[in-house]
Write a protein that holds these residues in place. Sequence first.
Motif, PDB file in Angstrom:
ATOM      1  N   ALA C 164       0.830  -1.204   0.000  1.00  0.00           N
ATOM      2  CA  ALA C 164       0.000   0.000   0.000  1.00  0.00           C
ATOM      3  C   ALA C 164       0.862   1.249   0.000  1.00  0.00           C
ATOM      4  N   HIS C 165       1.936   1.227   0.744  1.00  0.00           N
ATOM      5  CA  HIS C 165       2.829   2.393   0.761  1.00  0.00           C
ATOM      6  C   HIS C 165       3.464   2.623  -0.606  1.00  0.00           C
ATOM      7  N   PHE C 166       3.826   1.526  -1.264  1.00  0.00           N
ATOM      8  CA  PHE C 166       4.363   1.650  -2.617  1.00  0.00           C
ATOM      9  C   PHE C 166       3.335   2.288  -3.540  1.00  0.00           C
ATOM     10  N   GLU C 167       2.111   1.777  -3.425  1.00  0.00           N
ATOM     11  CA  GLU C 167       1.052   2.253  -4.300  1.00  0.00           C
ATOM     12  C   GLU C 167       0.777   3.730  -4.063  1.00  0.00           C
ATOM     13  N   ALA C 168       0.866   4.122  -2.796  1.00  0.00           N
ATOM     14  CA  ALA C 168       0.618   5.522  -2.467  1.00  0.00           C
ATOM     15  C   ALA C 168       1.803   6.397  -2.842  1.00  0.00           C
ATOM     16  N   GLY C 169       2.871   5.745  -3.327  1.00  0.00           N
ATOM     17  CA  GLY C 169       4.057   6.500  -3.719  1.00  0.00           C
ATOM     18  C   GLY C 169       4.876   6.971  -2.531  1.00  0.00           C
ATOM     19  N   ARG C 170       4.714   6.331  -1.377  1.00  0.00           N
ATOM     20  CA  ARG C 170       5.488   6.743  -0.215  1.00  0.00           C
ATOM     21  C   ARG C 170       6.119   5.534   0.471  1.00  0.00           C
ATOM     22  N   PRO C 171       6.950   4.802  -0.290  1.00  0.00           N
ATOM     23  CA  PRO C 171       7.535   3.594   0.314  1.00  0.00           C
ATOM     24  C   PRO C 171       8.406   3.914   1.521  1.00  0.00           C
ATOM     25  N   GLU C 172       8.921   5.146   1.571  1.00  0.00           N
ATOM     26  CA  GLU C 172       9.844   5.466   2.661  1.00  0.00           C
ATOM     27  C   GLU C 172       9.146   5.587   4.016  1.00  0.00           C
ATOM     28  N   THR C 173       7.834   5.794   3.999  1.00  0.00           N
ATOM     29  CA  THR C 173       7.144   5.965   5.288  1.00  0.00           C
ATOM     30  C   THR C 173       6.680   4.646   5.894  1.00  0.00           C
ATOM     31  N   TYR C 174       6.920   3.551   5.160  1.00  0.00           N
ATOM     32  CA  TYR C 174       6.490   2.251   5.694  1.00  0.00           C
ATOM     33  C   TYR C 174       7.346   1.862   6.892  1.00  0.00           C
TER      34      TYR C 174
END
Lengths: 290, 302, 317, 233
Positions: C164-174
């Motif tokens: 989901a974080h990847f999809e939201a374009g924010r993998p760094e916040t995972y």
Amino acid sequence: MNASNSNPNSDPNPNSPAPAPKPRYTLLWISLVVLSGSLLVLRAAMAAQGDGGAAAADPAAQSLWTTVGIWTAAILTIGVFSFLYRDNPLYKVCESVLIGVSAAYWMVNGFWTSLVPQLFGKLMPGLVREYALPAMPVSTTPGLDFALACVPLVLGIMLVWRLAPKGGWISVWPIAMIIGVTAGLKLVSSIESDFMAQLGATMRPLVAMNGGFDFWGTIAALVGVVGVLTVLTYFFFSVEHKGAVGKTARVGVWFLMITFGSAFGLTVMGRITLLAQRFEFLFKDWLHIG
Amino acid sequence: MTTTQHNAGGSAGGSSFLARLGNLDRRWIFLAMGLSIAVPTLLKLRFPEYPSPMSKATFDAVESIPEGAPVLLSFDYDPASAAELQPMARALVHHCASRHQKLVFMALWPLGKQQADKTIETVLKPFHPEYKEGVDYVQLGYQSGNEGVIKLMATNIPAQYPTDASGAALKDLPLVAGMRDLSSFKLIASISAGYPGAKEWVQYANGPMPDAFKVVGGSTGVQVSQLLPYYPHQMEGMLVAVKGAAEYEMLVEAKYPIAQPEVIGQGRVRMGPQLVAHLLMIGLIVLGNIAMVAGRSRGGAR
Amino acid sequence: MMREIRERSRSTMLLAATAAAAIAIPCCIALAEGAGDAATPAGAAVAASDSVVRTDRGPLAIAIVIVCGAVIGGIMLARTGRPLKIRRLAALDAVDEAIGRATEMGRSVLFVPGIQDMTDIQTVAGITILGRVAKTAAEYDAKLEVPTCRSIVMAAARDAVQAAHFEAGRPETYNEGNINYLTDEQFGYVAAVTGSMVRDKPAACFYMGAFYAESLLFAENGNSIGAIQIAGTAEPSQLPFFVAACDYTLIGEEFFAASAYLSGERDQLGSIKGQDFGKLLAVAAILIGCLLATVGVFAPEGAIAHAAETIKTTFGG
Amino acid sequence: MLQRTIPIAILCLSGVIMIVAYFVSFAVSWSETVNVWFNILSAVAFVLGAGNLLAVNLEKISSRRPGWAYAAITLVSFFFMLVVGLLKLGAVPDPKNPLIHFAGDYETSASPYGWMYEYVFSPLTSTMFGLLAFYVASAAFRAFRAKNVESILLLGTAFIILIAQTAAGMFLTGWIPQDSVFAVLRFDSLKVGITEHIQTAGMRAITIGIALGVAATSLRLILGIDKSYLSKN
């Protein structure tokens, strides 16, 4: 419900955080708790030592441990109850102990009831029989057992592989298999025993004859079928709940509400029994009263 | 637990008692509930019971099978639900034993075996000493696999249970030596607190062979709504919660008195706190609504 | 991106064809071997135990083909590009609002995926919904806590939230540390979750999955901390408590539909249409069955009464 | 490919096999076999769970975060229970094989593990369960308010069932003769009517809906349409 699925009693404006309780209440509560607590402890300490009910016939050493056990159980019980007043250190201790003990309990359980007999027992039956399960029956197909036991072993290693620095993606494979098997099994069983069987059970005559015309029986039969049909209508997603569909769905919601009210009322009994049992423990086993 | 409820009514500012009641600190409710259960428990209050049709159906189901026929008792619960279910188990075992049914005990829950053992110790051994292990009753114990256990037993009991709980081979136990599958039984009773339990027995045992045996179930109050759809067609009788246990106890005791009535009277003793606590709940619902109406009439302009 | 979509759709088609064929095969065999015996299941069970194919399960096979056919049909319909209308589910509209509110208040979001393992389809549906909730939370940058009751669920939940974080374009916040295993024990899990609720005071609580007695413990404690609560379960016995104590509840089938609905993908929305078609068939079957049975009351020896009885036995009712 | 296509294929294949197996005589026991696999798999997965439990609590302790002492209590009780259970310390020897240590019974209350179960684990869990009685009461007070038709039905039904569940029902309406026209007003008849007819109908419809939901969800997974379980490393 207004033909939507927000709950009838939902509070649209949940409360914002509130200031601490008024001091006079706090004082009252604390004194109440301290007073009853000290009375209980006094009563328990004065009660006949060491004859913790069922264990009375056991040897003396056992009896000591039983007494310690009952005291421990009583303190933990009160600790959990104290959460009802507010979060407090005693509850936090109970919570921490419970997490630790229960996690270990299930792991030990998994080890001795699944891993040992079903995995190790198949992979190296001789060793397991010699050191752990002498009564384990000798398999007639050791080769097949070995091969079958290798599957979960490999899957298990793949699952745990996510702890490794590289290639953690492989753990999705066993998860995919679990989900696949679950999906396959549930697809069949839900259609068989929930879908078909419930449809079959609903197909009843709409008129009840009991010698002559049975008025209440007919009403009951009609209610049963109308209930199923209207609730099913409520579950239609393709059509907005307007017009005739909306009205039918509304009746369905009424059926649902009665169903839930009834289920709620039926459940209360069990919950009270559970609590009564805890009180029975505190009064009888710990305090020896009643 | 400290936050919300007790001050939200503060805006009413020293207003009427009823309106503030709507936002009563729920700890007062907790205290009232505690007392309403603790006091009757201490005083051991008992009230008469009137058997409901479902409890009666359960009783009749047991009565309708031939005397001496084999019965399978599945203990599908753990100590957490024993308060509600153990009284049923005791009454059921006493009922079956009084009719000389052959009893096969088993468990789908790991700790169900313990409960079955307890029932054997408290009811079967003291009051039916003629029951011999292996001949008149067998304790199969627990097997993991949830509904899988039922499915396999439906076709092949020895495959699922090669031995009984003590490790004796089934073929050496006269009672179960000749049993091939579940159709050997005339009645299956599942006392269950959830999954796997009576529902699975209906689905996977009664489903494939609907006419081979009768299924009855005892369940906790919370599970009953899941089982209701199966009564009375797939399940002949049902005992609902501790009330069902109390009613069934009465039916059993009336026909088959027991030397120590308290052994199968637990259900009725536990009905005492029920009455007081139920009345409290009814009172609370009424109170909540009065408070709502009072609050509405005061704050109607807002 | 385009290539991935193309590859995905191709593999989906392939899989769809395989599955449809695989489901159809046993049914064909069952039919070929004569589903006629099916009216007497007990007798058929005995006869069938010797043959390779369980002919006694013929009616079930047909039911599976019909239900699955309806769902696949719905998906195919969606692929033709026709507009898909699905009614709004208030509980789902509230998801964004709840997470938004948590973000504004600077508090966390709690997601409880039930207490069963991945061997319960409700947990799988719960994890699917978790994916959507996590995506919204990632977009809003809200902290999402997922305590789990099973180790495998923890693993699956981590995968879903990470995706989901990847999809939201924010993998760094995972942050993997927000998804934790507590204990397999039902009430140990409850103690830990309710304890942390009271301490961390999440502003939004989601309960999506298989729940038992803990439903009310969660919901009442969530209420006491003033959280918006959205529940979804197919555990009929717990629905009353969620309905009474939570702000929104996805009741039974709605819960399964929600996982498809939230994705917004046409295929998934199409499958909801298929579900509806299945319900339509169920309604029709009930009406026909009841009608025949009613006529049968007046002519107990007639052909209609016999037909009604046969239908009922075939359904296993 | 390895991270997406293969898992989808595995899922699809295993799902289809389980469906087909239901219709093939020799495959009847397959679901039991995979059930055993699951049990083993979840036992192996405890490694993940235990690892996580350790990591979280050790981190709390080492960084002296607030409440670190409770993390220490968790770890101590976890390890104590794990060690006495896995090593069967103090287990009662098996009467038939007294020399084989690991054949002993570790679950009786005479062994440390059984004692912990009986006096720590069991009271804690059953008291947690018992708390529900309090929450049921507060939920009834707070949520059962007659705001609209739906909530009136909800609370009205609960009200009737609550009264009918106890001797109070008989006390209030028991005087109405069973065979009179007004017998339906007796609380016990009302309860039977509601549970057997209305609740049964409601639950049937819910069950049918759920069955369709389960089937559709399973199919979405098997067909590879729903892929939310896949990670995207």
